[in-house]
Design a protein around this motif. Structure first.
Motif, PDB file in Angstrom:
ATOM      1  N   SER A   1       0.840  -1.203   0.000  1.00  0.00           N
ATOM      2  CA  SER A   1       0.000   0.000   0.000  1.00  0.00           C
ATOM      3  C   SER A   1       0.871   1.247   0.000  1.00  0.00           C
ATOM      4  CB  SER A   1      -0.908  -0.012   1.229  1.00  0.00           C
ATOM      5  OG  SER A   1      -0.123  -0.206   2.395  1.00  0.00           O
ATOM      6  N   SER A   2       2.107   1.127   0.536  1.00  0.00           N
ATOM      7  CA  SER A   2       2.967   2.304   0.607  1.00  0.00           C
ATOM      8  C   SER A   2       3.771   2.515  -0.676  1.00  0.00           C
ATOM      9  CB  SER A   2       3.926   2.158   1.789  1.00  0.00           C
ATOM     10  OG  SER A   2       4.741   1.020   1.577  1.00  0.00           O
ATOM     11  N   ALA A   3       3.663   1.551  -1.624  1.00  0.00           N
ATOM     12  CA  ALA A   3       4.509   1.634  -2.817  1.00  0.00           C
ATOM     13  C   ALA A   3       4.130   2.851  -3.668  1.00  0.00           C
ATOM     14  CB  ALA A   3       4.357   0.363  -3.640  1.00  0.00           C
ATOM     15  N   VAL A   4       5.177   3.527  -4.155  1.00  0.00           N
ATOM     16  CA  VAL A   4       4.948   4.670  -5.030  1.00  0.00           C
ATOM     17  C   VAL A   4       4.653   4.131  -6.425  1.00  0.00           C
ATOM     18  CG1 VAL A   4       5.961   6.751  -5.970  1.00  0.00           C
ATOM     19  CG2 VAL A   4       6.571   6.003  -3.678  1.00  0.00           C
ATOM     20  N   PRO A   5       3.540   4.541  -7.045  1.00  0.00           N
ATOM     21  CA  PRO A   5       3.219   3.997  -8.371  1.00  0.00           C
ATOM     22  C   PRO A   5       4.234   4.427  -9.419  1.00  0.00           C
ATOM     23  CG  PRO A   5       1.807   5.851  -7.842  1.00  0.00           C
ATOM     24  CD  PRO A   5       2.584   5.555  -6.604  1.00  0.00           C
ATOM     25  N   MET A   6       4.451   3.579 -10.402  1.00  0.00           N
ATOM     26  CA  MET A   6       5.379   3.891 -11.487  1.00  0.00           C
ATOM     27  C   MET A   6       4.666   3.549 -12.791  1.00  0.00           C
ATOM     28  SD  MET A   6       8.499   4.998 -11.929  1.00  0.00           S
ATOM     29  CE  MET A   6       9.369   4.747 -10.397  1.00  0.00           C
ATOM     30  N   PRO A   7       4.476   4.538 -13.666  1.00  0.00           N
ATOM     31  CA  PRO A   7       3.691   4.294 -14.880  1.00  0.00           C
ATOM     32  C   PRO A   7       4.497   3.559 -15.954  1.00  0.00           C
ATOM     33  CG  PRO A   7       4.488   6.531 -14.855  1.00  0.00           C
ATOM     34  CD  PRO A   7       4.976   5.908 -13.592  1.00  0.00           C
ATOM     35  N   MET A   8       3.773   2.922 -16.873  1.00  0.00           N
ATOM     36  CA  MET A   8       4.429   2.241 -17.993  1.00  0.00           C
ATOM     37  C   MET A   8       4.622   3.169 -19.193  1.00  0.00           C
ATOM     38  SD  MET A   8       5.588  -0.734 -17.714  1.00  0.00           S
ATOM     39  CE  MET A   8       5.669  -1.520 -19.332  1.00  0.00           C
ATOM     40  N   ALA A   9       3.862   4.269 -19.236  1.00  0.00           N
ATOM     41  CA  ALA A   9       3.903   5.141 -20.414  1.00  0.00           C
ATOM     42  C   ALA A   9       5.322   5.584 -20.788  1.00  0.00           C
ATOM     43  CB  ALA A   9       3.004   6.350 -20.197  1.00  0.00           C
ATOM     44  N   PRO A  10       6.172   6.008 -19.807  1.00  0.00           N
ATOM     45  CA  PRO A  10       7.529   6.441 -20.185  1.00  0.00           C
ATOM     46  C   PRO A  10       8.315   5.331 -20.882  1.00  0.00           C
ATOM     47  CG  PRO A  10       7.046   7.076 -17.937  1.00  0.00           C
ATOM     48  CD  PRO A  10       5.934   6.197 -18.369  1.00  0.00           C
ATOM     49  N   VAL A  11       8.077   4.077 -20.444  1.00  0.00           N
ATOM     50  CA  VAL A  11       8.782   2.957 -21.079  1.00  0.00           C
ATOM     51  C   VAL A  11       8.402   2.871 -22.551  1.00  0.00           C
ATOM     52  CG1 VAL A  11       9.136   0.470 -21.031  1.00  0.00           C
ATOM     53  CG2 VAL A  11       8.808   1.714 -18.898  1.00  0.00           C
ATOM     54  N   TRP A  12       7.088   3.038 -22.821  1.00  0.00           N
ATOM     55  CA  TRP A  12       6.616   2.936 -24.212  1.00  0.00           C
ATOM     56  C   TRP A  12       7.076   4.115 -25.051  1.00  0.00           C
ATOM     57  CZ3 TRP A  12       6.018  -1.729 -24.969  1.00  0.00           C
ATOM     58  CH2 TRP A  12       5.332  -2.561 -24.095  1.00  0.00           C
ATOM     59  N   MET A  13       7.567   5.183 -24.410  1.00  0.00           N
ATOM     60  CA  MET A  13       8.132   6.273 -25.201  1.00  0.00           C
ATOM     61  C   MET A  13       9.539   5.927 -25.678  1.00  0.00           C
ATOM     62  SD  MET A  13       6.902   9.401 -22.801  1.00  0.00           S
ATOM     63  CE  MET A  13       7.334  10.727 -23.885  1.00  0.00           C
ATOM     64  N   LEU A  14      10.256   5.122 -24.883  1.00  0.00           N
ATOM     65  CA  LEU A  14      11.657   4.831 -25.228  1.00  0.00           C
ATOM     66  C   LEU A  14      11.826   3.564 -26.057  1.00  0.00           C
ATOM     67  CD1 LEU A  14      13.649   5.760 -22.014  1.00  0.00           C
ATOM     68  CD2 LEU A  14      13.772   6.840 -24.239  1.00  0.00           C
ATOM     69  N   LEU A  15      11.037   2.505 -25.713  1.00  0.00           N
ATOM     70  CA  LEU A  15      11.258   1.214 -26.368  1.00  0.00           C
ATOM     71  C   LEU A  15      11.087   1.257 -27.893  1.00  0.00           C
ATOM     72  CD1 LEU A  15       9.872  -1.580 -24.054  1.00  0.00           C
ATOM     73  CD2 LEU A  15      12.219  -1.214 -24.808  1.00  0.00           C
ATOM     74  N   PRO A  16      10.040   1.937 -28.412  1.00  0.00           N
ATOM     75  CA  PRO A  16       9.873   1.923 -29.871  1.00  0.00           C
ATOM     76  C   PRO A  16      11.044   2.574 -30.610  1.00  0.00           C
ATOM     77  CG  PRO A  16       7.878   2.664 -28.798  1.00  0.00           C
ATOM     78  CD  PRO A  16       8.933   2.608 -27.748  1.00  0.00           C
ATOM     79  N   LEU A  17      11.842   3.391 -29.880  1.00  0.00           N
ATOM     80  CA  LEU A  17      12.985   4.031 -30.538  1.00  0.00           C
ATOM     81  C   LEU A  17      13.966   2.980 -31.054  1.00  0.00           C
ATOM     82  CD1 LEU A  17      13.585   6.976 -28.083  1.00  0.00           C
ATOM     83  CD2 LEU A  17      12.602   7.070 -30.357  1.00  0.00           C
ATOM     84  N   SER A  18      14.003   1.827 -30.357  1.00  0.00           N
ATOM     85  CA  SER A  18      14.888   0.756 -30.801  1.00  0.00           C
ATOM     86  C   SER A  18      14.488   0.275 -32.191  1.00  0.00           C
ATOM     87  CB  SER A  18      14.822  -0.398 -29.808  1.00  0.00           C
ATOM     88  OG  SER A  18      15.649  -1.447 -30.214  1.00  0.00           O
ATOM     89  N   LEU A  19      13.166   0.130 -32.365  1.00  0.00           N
ATOM     90  CA  LEU A  19      12.662  -0.300 -33.668  1.00  0.00           C
ATOM     91  C   LEU A  19      12.871   0.804 -34.709  1.00  0.00           C
ATOM     92  CD1 LEU A  19      11.333  -2.890 -34.595  1.00  0.00           C
ATOM     93  CD2 LEU A  19       9.113  -1.818 -34.290  1.00  0.00           C
ATOM     94  N   LEU A  20      12.676   2.036 -34.253  1.00  0.00           N
ATOM     95  CA  LEU A  20      12.844   3.183 -35.152  1.00  0.00           C
ATOM     96  C   LEU A  20      14.279   3.244 -35.681  1.00  0.00           C
ATOM     97  CD1 LEU A  20      11.272   5.740 -36.159  1.00  0.00           C
ATOM     98  CD2 LEU A  20      12.517   6.982 -34.405  1.00  0.00           C
ATOM     99  N   LEU A  21      15.245   2.974 -34.775  1.00  0.00           N
ATOM    100  CA  LEU A  21      16.652   3.008 -35.182  1.00  0.00           C
ATOM    101  C   LEU A  21      16.910   2.000 -36.295  1.00  0.00           C
ATOM    102  CD1 LEU A  21      18.742   3.297 -31.892  1.00  0.00           C
ATOM    103  CD2 LEU A  21      18.622   4.938 -33.739  1.00  0.00           C
TER     104      LEU A  21
END
Lengths: 122, 500
Positions: free
Chosen positions: B444-464
């Motif tokens: 319950s005390s865990a600070v949430p961490m979103p997935m959206a930032p990950v999806w901003m970086l990962l596709p760059l690999s494919l883009l490269l």
């Protein structure tokens, strides 16, 4: 003058390195400061050493190189900031780690495993 | 206006950071969007600079109208523009990830991030050796505070090593800069390059000492073998999004080696040509081996990724020491790829930490992450970092191996074995984190961490990979320009006050 300067820089560096190798926070901070002084003197000397040569045009026969003086000023200011930060960090570390060794593992070997880490808010 | 675009990557974060610091008592609800807007603006500016630099002409910004070589100049060529974009791309997802709540665990994260960006951008742009030192200090002091952000035993202990080592490094940096100034009478790197090439024979030994001291400092920042042992503990203990930002930090040392060595001790440097190149090559292979061992022995995902950073440093510098333009092209591709993908994986690790209860990201059978989205992101990131097709890691490694040729047997063997070991390490990590144990329930005390930032970086690999042709053309031109820096030297020394 060159010899005196060289000896000064050498002694300061040697003391600084010796203190840093003590691996306890207060001596290390002192060592870093001594090394900082040595480095600043060294940087100053890189503009060549001269007497009665101001770094202002038109006041004397010969002129000193003004650039190393400006660089030393910059280095001193940066050194101040870094020393201030490192002193605060060391005080914080003393409180969080309950010892003043630079390497946390020294304490671990001497007194068993460290107690459970506690996240403290600054 | 467009002439002043060049200094914006330094001024914009400085201004944003100062405003954020001025209103440090303001609510996070104000600071977060302000920081995000500044990061997006910076990304826009750097992309504009990238397009400008892609034309091939070296842009020089003469600060205070002091004609080179006397004043400080900012230099924008393809290489610096590339690094600016790589950094700015990281800033946006890192800000988003921290804004989900981790920025509450300390003070002034948003201002510190902007100062960090200012230091990084300054270091990439400057054409003056002492100014490089100053920007190194700016980025270091921001990173000192970011590393210990949130507090806790592991962070404070790792941070102390990092700070002390870097302070000694700064002292050595000044000694090296001082020596080079004493020998050449200039701090402008382009001017210094010309003067070092025609140095009197009796000064060469001193210049070699200065050059090696300089390389020593850069190798420490890049975490090369005997000097890199601070990195795993520091990166593994930092908050995950901050570790993601630090993916660019070790690359600053590599940038400095490419830039300073290429200018001052490149092929044109006469008696000083190729200074320390072979030595760094061997040390880089050692770093690669050590990093692989660390990956196999890691006990948590963040620790695994920290060792992965060392592997990428070893790969990059081993590629650098090959010394051909083709190898440098491959190394640059690998640099961009490894920075973005390591950052993305640190963000995935952040999500794992937030969702897995007290086991956090440790490799113990406890709770598994049941979310297919996180699993997919982990899989994609791991495939790219290991260097399997079809993602960017494969292209980077293939380019490096192709450039090395069959003569460099050891390089081939180590790079391929490193890939195999990375495969093992990531497989073990993934099966523990995603398959074993009962479904995870976050604390319950865990600070949430979103997935959206990950999806901003990962596709760059494919883009490269998909945009491979323009990317590789750009990098080829970059590597060529780094090999033959005469055009850059002419551009800097030819820049007249008022005219640029």
């Amino acid at each position: 003058m060159e010899a005196l300067m060289a000896v000064c820089i050498g002694v300061l560096t040697a003391c600084g390195v010796y203190l840093m190798l003590r691996a306890r926070t207060f001596p290390v901070v002192m060592g870093l400061m001594l090394l900082g002084y040595a480095v600043n003197l060294f940087l100053f000397a890189m503009g060549r050493l001269a007497t009665e040569a101001p770094a202002v045009i038109g006041r004397a026969e010969s002129h000193a190189d003004p650039l190393p003086q400006a660089l030393v000023l910059t280095a001193i200011v940066i050194g101040f900031a870094m020393t201030a930060y490192v002193v605060i960090l060391v005080i914080r570390a003393r409180k969080t780690l309950n010892h003043d060794y630079v390497d946390d593992r020294v304490n671990e070997r001497a007194h068993g495993a460290p107690e459970k880490s506690q996240g403290t808010r600054s | 206006m467009s002439a002043h675009l060049l200094i914006l990557p330094i001024l914009l974060p400085l201004l944003a950071g100062a405003v954020l610091l001025l209103f440090s008592g303001a609510r996070l609800a104000w600071k977060r969007p302000l920081n995000l807007i500044a990061c997006v603006l910076l990304l826009g500016v750097t992309l504009a600079l990238l397009i400008k630099a892609a034309g091939g002409e070296t842009q020089v910004y003469v600060l205070g109208d002091w004609a080179p070589p006397f004043g400080i100049v900012l230099v924008l060529d393809r290489f610096s523009a590339l690094l600016l974009v790589v950094t700015a791309v990281l800033a946006v997802p890192v800000t988003l990830a921290m804004s989900a709540g981790t920025d509450r665990s300390g003070q002034n994260f948003h201002a510190l991030l902007q100062f960090q960006l200012m230091g990084l951008n300054g270091a990439f742009l400057t054409g003056d050796l002492f100014n490089l030192f100053v920007f190194f200090e700016v980025l270091l002091i921001a990173s000192y505070a970011l590393l210990v952000f949130g507090g806790g035993r592991a962070r404070v202990a790792a941070s102390m090593h990092y700070v002390f080592l870097n302070l000694v490094g700064s002292a050595v940096f000044i000694i090296a800069v001082g020596l080079l100034y004493g020998l050449t009478g200039t701090l402008n790197m382009a001017d210094m390059a010309q003067r070092l090439a025609t140095l009197p024979a009796e000064d060469v030994a001193l210049a070699r000492a200065a050059g090696l001291l300089l390389l020593l400092v850069f190798a420490m920042k890049a975490a090369l073998l005997p000097l890199g042992m601070w990195l795993p503990a520091a990166y593994a203990s930092a908050a995950a999004p901050i570790a993601a930002l630090f993916a660019i930090m070790s690359k600053v040392g590599i940038y400095a080696i490419f830039r300073v060595h290429g200018l001052l001790f490149g092929d044109h440097a006469g008696a000083l040509a190729g200074l320390g190149q072979t030595l760094i090559g061997w040390l880089a292979l050692g770093t690669l081996v050590l990093g692989v061992c660390g990956m196999l022995g890691a006990r948590s995902l963040r620790s695994l990724l920290a060792w992965q950073v060392m592997v990428s440093v070893g790969t990059l510098l081993a590629g650098w020491s090959l010394g051909t333009a083709a190898a440098w092209q491959g190394a640059l591709f690998y640099l961009v790829h490894s920075t973005w993908l390591t950052a993305a994986m640190f963000l995935v690790a952040g999500v794992v930490v937030s969702r897995r209860g007290i086991a956090e990201d440790g490799f113990m059978i406890s709770q598994r992450i049941a979310s297919p989205a996180v699993g997919l992101a982990f899989l994609a990131g791991a495939v790219a970092l290991i260097g399997l097709p079809p993602l960017s890691g494969f292209v980077g490694k293939a380019l490096l191996l192709q450039a090395a040729g069959t003569a460099e047997a050891l390089f081939w063997i180590l790079l391929l074995v490193a890939g195999l070991a990375a495969l093992l390490a990531f497989t073990r990590a993934g099966s523990t984190l995603f398959w074993r144990g009962e479904p995870a329930t976050p604390r319950s005390s865990a600070v949430p961490m979103p997935m959206a930032p990950v999806w901003m970086l990962l596709p760059l690999s494919l883009l490269l990979v998909l945009a491979g042709d323009p990317v590789l053309t750009y990098l080829e031109a970059t590597a060529e320009a780094l090999k033959t820096p005469q055009a850059l030297i002419d551009a800097v020394l030819g820049a007249r006050a008022g005219g640029s």
